[in-house]
Design a protein around this motif. Sequence first.
Motif, PDB file in Angstrom:
ATOM      1  N   SER A 107       0.844  -1.203   0.000  1.00 45.92           N
ATOM      2  CA  SER A 107       0.000   0.000   0.000  1.00 45.92           C
ATOM      3  C   SER A 107       0.868   1.238   0.000  1.00 45.92           C
ATOM      4  CB  SER A 107      -0.913   0.011   1.223  1.00 45.92           C
ATOM      5  OG  SER A 107      -1.812  -1.064   1.179  1.00 45.92           O
ATOM      6  N   THR A 108       0.404   2.273  -0.667  1.00 45.90           N
ATOM      7  CA  THR A 108       1.126   3.536  -0.740  1.00 45.90           C
ATOM      8  C   THR A 108       0.120   4.678  -0.820  1.00 45.90           C
ATOM      9  OG1 THR A 108       2.869   4.730  -1.934  1.00 45.90           O
ATOM     10  CG2 THR A 108       1.316   3.489  -3.266  1.00 45.90           C
ATOM     11  N   PRO A 109       0.479   5.860  -0.350  1.00 43.80           N
ATOM     12  CA  PRO A 109      -0.444   6.987  -0.449  1.00 43.80           C
ATOM     13  C   PRO A 109      -0.549   7.491  -1.887  1.00 43.80           C
ATOM     14  CG  PRO A 109       1.608   7.706   0.552  1.00 43.80           C
ATOM     15  CD  PRO A 109       1.700   6.216   0.362  1.00 43.80           C
ATOM     16  N   GLY A 110      -1.713   8.046  -2.218  1.00 43.59           N
ATOM     17  CA  GLY A 110      -1.917   8.578  -3.554  1.00 43.59           C
ATOM     18  C   GLY A 110      -2.950   9.685  -3.558  1.00 43.59           C
ATOM     19  N   LYS A 111      -3.208  10.182  -4.745  1.00 40.57           N
ATOM     20  CA  LYS A 111      -4.199  11.245  -4.935  1.00 40.57           C
ATOM     21  C   LYS A 111      -5.081  10.844  -6.105  1.00 40.57           C
ATOM     22  CE  LYS A 111      -4.537  16.150  -6.019  1.00 40.57           C
ATOM     23  NZ  LYS A 111      -3.781  17.370  -6.311  1.00 40.57           N
ATOM     24  N   ALA A 112      -6.394  10.956  -5.923  1.00 40.48           N
ATOM     25  CA  ALA A 112      -7.342  10.598  -6.977  1.00 40.48           C
ATOM     26  C   ALA A 112      -7.355  11.689  -8.054  1.00 40.48           C
ATOM     27  CB  ALA A 112      -8.737  10.426  -6.397  1.00 40.48           C
ATOM     28  N   LEU A 113      -7.195  11.274  -9.301  1.00 41.08           N
ATOM     29  CA  LEU A 113      -7.261  12.213 -10.430  1.00 41.08           C
ATOM     30  C   LEU A 113      -8.662  12.256 -11.016  1.00 41.08           C
ATOM     31  CD1 LEU A 113      -3.886  11.313 -12.166  1.00 41.08           C
ATOM     32  CD2 LEU A 113      -4.365  13.183 -10.557  1.00 41.08           C
ATOM     33  N   THR A 114      -9.446  11.186 -10.766  1.00 35.98           N
ATOM     34  CA  THR A 114     -10.859  11.129 -11.165  1.00 35.98           C
ATOM     35  C   THR A 114     -11.639  10.537 -10.003  1.00 35.98           C
ATOM     36  OG1 THR A 114     -10.618   8.931 -12.152  1.00 35.98           O
ATOM     37  CG2 THR A 114     -10.351  10.818 -13.635  1.00 35.98           C
ATOM     38  N   GLY A 115     -12.939  10.705 -10.011  1.00 34.18           N
ATOM     39  CA  GLY A 115     -13.788  10.167  -8.961  1.00 34.18           C
ATOM     40  C   GLY A 115     -14.549   8.956  -9.448  1.00 34.18           C
ATOM     41  N   GLY A 116     -15.054   8.160  -8.491  1.00 32.53           N
ATOM     42  CA  GLY A 116     -15.826   6.994  -8.870  1.00 32.53           C
ATOM     43  C   GLY A 116     -16.463   6.309  -7.685  1.00 32.53           C
ATOM     44  N   GLY A 117     -17.423   5.444  -7.988  1.00 33.24           N
ATOM     45  CA  GLY A 117     -18.105   4.653  -6.980  1.00 33.24           C
ATOM     46  C   GLY A 117     -17.486   3.279  -6.874  1.00 33.24           C
ATOM     47  N   ALA A 118     -18.050   2.445  -6.011  1.00 27.25           N
ATOM     48  CA  ALA A 118     -17.527   1.098  -5.771  1.00 27.25           C
ATOM     49  C   ALA A 118     -17.455   0.307  -7.070  1.00 27.25           C
ATOM     50  CB  ALA A 118     -18.404   0.364  -4.769  1.00 27.25           C
ATOM     51  N   GLY A 119     -16.281  -0.273  -7.347  1.00 28.51           N
ATOM     52  CA  GLY A 119     -16.082  -1.092  -8.534  1.00 28.51           C
ATOM     53  C   GLY A 119     -15.800  -0.326  -9.813  1.00 28.51           C
ATOM     54  N   GLU A 120     -15.821   0.990  -9.770  1.00 30.11           N
ATOM     55  CA  GLU A 120     -15.572   1.794 -10.964  1.00 30.11           C
ATOM     56  C   GLU A 120     -14.080   2.074 -11.127  1.00 30.11           C
ATOM     57  OE1 GLU A 120     -17.996   5.288 -10.530  1.00 30.11           O
ATOM     58  OE2 GLU A 120     -19.750   4.264 -11.319  1.00 30.11           O
ATOM     59  N   ALA A 121     -13.659   2.233 -12.359  1.00 30.48           N
ATOM     60  CA  ALA A 121     -12.261   2.534 -12.674  1.00 30.48           C
ATOM     61  C   ALA A 121     -11.981   4.018 -12.429  1.00 30.48           C
ATOM     62  CB  ALA A 121     -11.955   2.176 -14.116  1.00 30.48           C
ATOM     63  N   VAL A 122     -10.817   4.306 -11.833  1.00 30.18           N
ATOM     64  CA  VAL A 122     -10.374   5.676 -11.588  1.00 30.18           C
ATOM     65  C   VAL A 122      -8.888   5.786 -11.925  1.00 30.18           C
ATOM     66  CG1 VAL A 122     -12.075   6.210  -9.798  1.00 30.18           C
ATOM     67  CG2 VAL A 122      -9.902   5.199  -9.145  1.00 30.18           C
ATOM     68  N   ARG A 123      -8.426   7.014 -12.118  1.00 31.27           N
ATOM     69  CA  ARG A 123      -6.997   7.284 -12.312  1.00 31.27           C
ATOM     70  C   ARG A 123      -6.492   7.878 -11.014  1.00 31.27           C
ATOM     71  NH1 ARG A 123      -4.275   5.985 -16.896  1.00 31.27           N
ATOM     72  NH2 ARG A 123      -3.151   7.922 -16.884  1.00 31.27           N
ATOM     73  N   VAL A 124      -5.325   7.401 -10.575  1.00 31.79           N
ATOM     74  CA  VAL A 124      -4.723   7.893  -9.341  1.00 31.79           C
ATOM     75  C   VAL A 124      -3.257   8.219  -9.580  1.00 31.79           C
ATOM     76  CG1 VAL A 124      -6.308   6.688  -7.783  1.00 31.79           C
ATOM     77  CG2 VAL A 124      -4.240   5.537  -8.547  1.00 31.79           C
ATOM     78  N   LEU A 125      -2.724   9.080  -8.742  1.00 35.53           N
ATOM     79  CA  LEU A 125      -1.318   9.455  -8.803  1.00 35.53           C
ATOM     80  C   LEU A 125      -0.641   8.923  -7.552  1.00 35.53           C
ATOM     81  CD1 LEU A 125       0.985  11.166 -10.124  1.00 35.53           C
ATOM     82  CD2 LEU A 125       0.230  13.024  -8.633  1.00 35.53           C
ATOM     83  N   SER A 126       0.387   8.085  -7.717  1.00 28.38           N
ATOM     84  CA  SER A 126       1.152   7.577  -6.582  1.00 28.38           C
ATOM     85  C   SER A 126       2.063   8.697  -6.096  1.00 28.38           C
ATOM     86  CB  SER A 126       1.980   6.364  -6.998  1.00 28.38           C
ATOM     87  OG  SER A 126       2.860   6.002  -5.958  1.00 28.38           O
ATOM     88  N   ILE A 127       1.939   9.061  -4.831  1.00 26.24           N
ATOM     89  CA  ILE A 127       2.743  10.146  -4.265  1.00 26.24           C
ATOM     90  C   ILE A 127       4.221   9.739  -4.211  1.00 26.24           C
ATOM     91  CG2 ILE A 127       3.113  11.589  -2.206  1.00 26.24           C
ATOM     92  CD1 ILE A 127       0.445  12.167  -3.647  1.00 26.24           C
ATOM     93  N   SER A 128       4.494   8.479  -3.897  1.00 28.93           N
ATOM     94  CA  SER A 128       5.883   8.039  -3.731  1.00 28.93           C
ATOM     95  C   SER A 128       6.643   7.932  -5.054  1.00 28.93           C
ATOM     96  CB  SER A 128       5.936   6.697  -2.991  1.00 28.93           C
ATOM     97  OG  SER A 128       5.211   5.728  -3.713  1.00 28.93           O
ATOM     98  N   THR A 129       5.968   7.587  -6.155  1.00 27.63           N
ATOM     99  CA  THR A 129       6.664   7.425  -7.439  1.00 27.63           C
ATOM    100  C   THR A 129       6.308   8.505  -8.454  1.00 27.63           C
ATOM    101  OG1 THR A 129       4.930   6.013  -8.354  1.00 27.63           O
ATOM    102  CG2 THR A 129       6.734   4.918  -7.158  1.00 27.63           C
TER     103      THR A 129
END
Length: 148
Positions: A107-129
């Motif tokens: 597990s690593t911290p991140g930031k959501a680039l898009t929003g979504g509900g349960a089971g939906e695809a989203v884009r996220v940004l990994s803070i560590s990489t």
Amino acid sequence: MRALLIATLLLPGAAAAQPSSPLADTPVLARTVEKGERVTAGDFTVDRRPASVARVALKPADADGMEAARRLMAGAPLRASDLVHAQLVRRGESVVITVRAGTLSISTPGKALTGGGAGEAVRVLSISTNRTLDAVVESGGHVRVTTL
């Protein structure tokens, strides 16, 4: 029909004599619901509306727990396009990104680039990489990476 048209054009009040469409009990909002706010079955009341409107209006049980896609005014019947599934992850929020392979879980911290509900695809940004990843929403604030 032609006589009715002529009477409507020439005689004031003749249009009121036309038969109206039948009315039916229709669920409508009892209060104004803001965009992103959840709708519950208790937010509805019943009003008499034309049957054509009643046929397309969502039932309170079908709308329960969903979010308003836009501001919805009190007294308005709801359609399916007025609501979206509740978003568990919103754009800009902090998330926990989890990668699983067999019994290994990272597990690593991140930031959501898009929003979504349960089971939906989203884009996220990994803070560590500082890498953008595709993920699936698991629960509020938690996403799972599907592929690396």
